[in-house]
Design an enzyme around this catalytic site. Structure first.
Site: not given
Ligand code: PAP
Length: 273
Positions: A19, A22, A24, A81, A169
């Protein structure tokens, strides 16, 4: 995995606490490496979730599918992770590169709580936000306490900046083009002057942006992982994509308690929230 995984010098790993962003970074790294072969409006990211484009190393091992990693052509990109201390020695010892992305633990906590609610489903499995906060505060988080985790990568990135690129981030969100260029440079494939003049970097940043990625059908309606007990929809990886959403979910006091633990752990390291 410790024994079987053989890193190649050209490998690129994306490491993070879940979270932290990853999804992005997977999109950005994959798009950077593949933009030459694809016009961006036909790019695989239009039809594939970033997690389908970049494998998650320990999940492939857990599912007994580690052979998949062997047949990926170089340069391979994978995410992990795992804390740095638990990474296979072959990763630590080879000249492969690691991109680490860090996010304010308060926002990680909020993002994780919403994600857990969605994937676990049924009310019987739910924990309240306050209960989740309490676990997190005690360091009971998947992959361990966040401060110890990040310090492992931070210290190593100071020792070996050519090996670990440490990103935050909030900085990427503020200046995505600058960090997209830094990322490409670190990965050994900097943008050419022609690409820069043709605004390729801006186009990649746009393709990988939250507002564009989340609206692709694959990310609105698709799934990429199947487990009987867990419901993984691609849409769950796109929630708000903002910094400081914690303000909407925890009191100032809860935020200060978490910050105090983090600051205490970071003392003397040079790392700041
Ligand atoms: P993971 O570790 O399970 O792969 P991960 O992608 O690290 O998850 O985290 C998801 C977060 O990245 C979400 O944050 P939020 O719950 O605070 O909104 C998600 O919205 C955010 N996220 C995903 N894609 C993007 C992007 N392209 N740009 C910015 N934030 C993003």
């Amino acid at each position: 995995m410790q024994q079987l995984f053989k890193s190649r010098p050209t490998d690129i790993f994306l490491a993070s606490i879940p979270k932290s962003d990853t999804t992005w970074l997977k999109a950005m790294i994959f798009a950077t490496l593949t933009c030459i072969n694809n016009s961006l409006d036909q790019h695989p990211l239009n039809t594939h979730n970033p997690h389908q484009c970049v494998p998650y190393m320990e999940v492939e091992f857990a599912k007994g599918r580690n052979q998949i990693l062997e047949v990926i052509p170089s340069p391979r990109v994978m995410n992990t992770h795992l804390p740095y201390s638990l990474s296979p020695n072959s990763i630590k010892e080879s000249s492969c590169r690691i991109v680490y992305v860090w996010r304010d633990p308060k926002d990680v906590l909020v993002s994780m709580w919403f994600f857990a609610q969605k994937i676990l489903g049924g009310a019987d499995k739910m924990v309240t936000f306050d209960q989740f906060y309490e676990f997190f505060y005690q360091g009971l988080n998947s992959y361990g306490p966040t401060s110890n985790y990040v310090l492992g990568y931070w210290e190593e990135s100071k020792r070996r900046p050519e090996k670990i690129l440490f990103l935050k981030y909030k900085h990427i969100l503020q200046e995505p083009v600058k960090y997209a260029k830094q990322l490409a440079h670190f990965m050994g494939c900097p943008y050419s002057e022609t690409e820069e003049n043709q605004n390729v970097v801006e186009q990649i940043v746009e393709l990988c942006s939250f507002k564009i990625l989340k609206d692709f059908d694959v990310n609105k309606y698709g799934k990429h992982m199947t487990r009987i007990d867990i419901n993984f929809r691609n849409a769950y990886f796109f929630r708000k994509g903002e910094i400081r959403d914690w303000k909407n979910h925890m009191t100032q006091e809860m935020a200060e308690w978490l910050d105090n633990i983090t600051k205490e752990k970071f003392k003397g390291s040079g790392l700041e929230i």
